[in-house]
Design a protein around this motif. Sequence first.
Motif, PDB file in Angstrom:
ATOM      1  N   UNK A 237     -10.175 -10.094  -3.892  1.00  0.00           N
ATOM      2  CA  UNK A 237      -8.804  -9.415  -3.326  1.00  0.00           C
ATOM      3  C   UNK A 237      -8.927  -9.414  -1.841  1.00  0.00           C
ATOM      4  N   UNK A 238      -9.988  -8.678  -1.379  1.00  0.00           N
ATOM      5  CA  UNK A 238     -10.303  -8.368  -0.068  1.00  0.00           C
ATOM      6  C   UNK A 238     -10.530  -9.694   0.633  1.00  0.00           C
ATOM      7  N   UNK A 239     -11.471 -10.619   0.067  1.00  0.00           N
ATOM      8  CA  UNK A 239     -11.699 -11.793   0.868  1.00  0.00           C
ATOM      9  C   UNK A 239     -10.437 -12.632   1.037  1.00  0.00           C
ATOM     10  N   UNK A 240      -9.698 -12.714   0.033  1.00  0.00           N
ATOM     11  CA  UNK A 240      -8.574 -13.993  -0.008  1.00  0.00           C
ATOM     12  C   UNK A 240      -7.529 -13.341   1.034  1.00  0.00           C
ATOM     13  N   UNK A 241      -7.487 -11.962   0.981  1.00  0.00           N
ATOM     14  CA  UNK A 241      -6.500 -11.402   2.019  1.00  0.00           C
ATOM     15  C   UNK A 241      -7.149 -11.621   3.410  1.00  0.00           C
ATOM     16  N   UNK A 242      -8.316 -11.572   3.567  1.00  0.00           N
ATOM     17  CA  UNK A 242      -8.999 -11.679   5.016  1.00  0.00           C
ATOM     18  C   UNK A 242      -8.668 -12.925   5.324  1.00  0.00           C
ATOM     19  N   UNK A 243      -8.638 -14.095   4.845  1.00  0.00           N
ATOM     20  CA  UNK A 243      -8.684 -15.763   4.920  1.00  0.00           C
ATOM     21  C   UNK A 243      -7.196 -15.858   5.719  1.00  0.00           C
ATOM     22  N   UNK A 244      -6.363 -14.930   5.586  1.00  0.00           N
ATOM     23  CA  UNK A 244      -4.869 -15.298   5.823  1.00  0.00           C
ATOM     24  C   UNK A 244      -4.629 -14.386   7.127  1.00  0.00           C
ATOM     25  N   UNK A 245      -5.515 -13.465   7.432  1.00  0.00           N
ATOM     26  CA  UNK A 245      -5.294 -12.573   8.501  1.00  0.00           C
ATOM     27  C   UNK A 245      -5.562 -13.315   9.790  1.00  0.00           C
ATOM     28  N   UNK A 246      -4.881 -12.710  10.743  1.00  0.00           N
ATOM     29  CA  UNK A 246      -5.164 -12.966  12.423  1.00  0.00           C
ATOM     30  C   UNK A 246      -6.035 -11.951  12.911  1.00  0.00           C
ATOM     31  N   UNK A 247      -6.628 -12.367  14.170  1.00  0.00           N
ATOM     32  CA  UNK A 247      -7.219 -11.173  15.071  1.00  0.00           C
ATOM     33  C   UNK A 247      -6.354  -9.878  15.243  1.00  0.00           C
ATOM     34  N   UNK A 248      -5.231 -10.158  15.225  1.00  0.00           N
ATOM     35  CA  UNK A 248      -4.193  -9.030  15.422  1.00  0.00           C
ATOM     36  C   UNK A 248      -3.961  -8.356  14.026  1.00  0.00           C
ATOM     37  N   UNK A 249      -4.281  -8.937  13.094  1.00  0.00           N
ATOM     38  CA  UNK A 249      -3.597  -8.348  11.675  1.00  0.00           C
ATOM     39  C   UNK A 249      -4.398  -7.061  11.358  1.00  0.00           C
ATOM     40  N   UNK A 250      -3.684  -6.018  10.566  1.00  0.00           N
ATOM     41  CA  UNK A 250      -4.355  -4.870  10.040  1.00  0.00           C
ATOM     42  C   UNK A 250      -4.245  -4.861   8.631  1.00  0.00           C
ATOM     43  N   UNK A 251      -5.226  -4.344   7.837  1.00  0.00           N
ATOM     44  CA  UNK A 251      -5.222  -3.997   6.362  1.00  0.00           C
ATOM     45  C   UNK A 251      -5.123  -2.743   6.273  1.00  0.00           C
ATOM     46  N   UNK A 252      -4.125  -2.265   5.355  1.00  0.00           N
ATOM     47  CA  UNK A 252      -3.811  -0.954   5.017  1.00  0.00           C
ATOM     48  C   UNK A 252      -4.325  -0.685   3.414  1.00  0.00           C
ATOM     49  N   UNK A 253      -5.110   0.233   3.319  1.00  0.00           N
ATOM     50  CA  UNK A 253      -5.496   0.813   1.902  1.00  0.00           C
ATOM     51  C   UNK A 253      -4.903   2.032   1.911  1.00  0.00           C
ATOM     52  N   UNK A 254      -3.885   2.134   0.690  1.00  0.00           N
ATOM     53  CA  UNK A 254      -3.201   3.307   0.701  1.00  0.00           C
ATOM     54  C   UNK A 254      -3.649   3.693  -0.860  1.00  0.00           C
ATOM     55  N   UNK A 255      -4.515   4.767  -0.888  1.00  0.00           N
ATOM     56  CA  UNK A 255      -5.183   5.140  -2.204  1.00  0.00           C
ATOM     57  C   UNK A 255      -5.547   6.504  -2.485  1.00  0.00           C
ATOM     58  N   UNK A 256      -5.654   7.012  -3.611  1.00  0.00           N
ATOM     59  CA  UNK A 256      -6.345   8.410  -3.536  1.00  0.00           C
ATOM     60  C   UNK A 256      -7.758   8.192  -3.175  1.00  0.00           C
ATOM     61  N   UNK A 257      -8.022   9.352  -2.354  1.00  0.00           N
ATOM     62  CA  UNK A 257      -9.311   9.418  -1.567  1.00  0.00           C
ATOM     63  C   UNK A 257     -10.312  10.561  -2.122  1.00  0.00           C
ATOM     64  N   UNK A 258     -11.313  10.185  -3.096  1.00  0.00           N
ATOM     65  CA  UNK A 258     -11.970  11.435  -3.389  1.00  0.00           C
ATOM     66  C   UNK A 258     -13.046  12.012  -2.411  1.00  0.00           C
TER      67      UNK A 258
END
Length: 322
Positions: A237-258
């Motif tokens: 999932x992460x790799x395929x999202x990375x493939x469409x990102x640009x150098x200005x893109x941001x990835x947000x991971x909104x999760x429960x953090x233990x």
Amino acid sequence: MADIAELTKQIATLAASPPANLTEEGRYGLYTAIVYETVAVRLGIDLKLFDIAVPAGRPLTVTELSEKADPHAQLVGAKNADGYESLHQGRSDAYAAKPLAGIYCADPPLREAVIHLSRAHFNTVTGISRTGQVDWFDFYPVEEKLKVASPSDILLVDVGGGVGHDVVAFQRKFPYLQGKLVFQDLPIVVEAAKDVPAGIESIGHEFFQQPVSVKRAKIYCMRTVLHDWPDKQARTIIKNTKDVMSEDSILFINENILLAQGISLYQAKLDIAMMACFSSLDRTEKQFKELLESEGFKSVGTHKPQVQIPRAGALLEFCLAE
């Protein structure tokens, strides 16, 4: 000790007429007080954690437990062991059996009773509503950091966004921000989305790939997505999202953090639910960062709401590593 009959009466009265001003902290306090322990004990029995820990007579690390029980170390997990009241956590990665843990080893009849009683339906907790909890855009500096050059640019892609409830709420709070808003999910889910406001696009697809139509978006957001998947699938999932990102893109991971140690029983139960249902896990901040950084991302920061309650979640911000 309070009279059981009186306690039962009080609980029934509370259920019939719940307080109108019950806070989220109070709500989760009640949940923690009545949380169902049998599933956690049953998993400990099935993994033979009690059979391993009791005769050892000393604290065992997660690695030692996993080698003897033969599941992956993440399935034993230090944070999962917090859910077993019969195991005591010493240092962050070691556990020792408490005196009564022996009742869950081979032969004692209580062990068989737990196995029998735990055949009821397992509550996956994945359908628990997050209504009333803060959204990531309530505590992230949206107006300062989320900008695109023109209305035709994609501002936000909500990966695994259900029927678009988060994107709709985002647009409602920031109607003046320019840029397209997109939410993605399985076609059958997206088709159920009703009355989607203008300016919001829905895309039906599996997130194990990303369509070219969402290339170079400013934000790609995954809210409670990765905890459904073990590392192998999460990496895809992460790799395929990375493939469409640009150098200005941001990835947000909104999760429960233990936390690495000392998590609440409630959070341990949620983690165990992910393990039992999906062979997955709720991750610590360190685990998320290691996972993302191993796939070519760089941590930008971690954002949390001002008031932290169980399941409030946090926002991990990543950009492409140089």
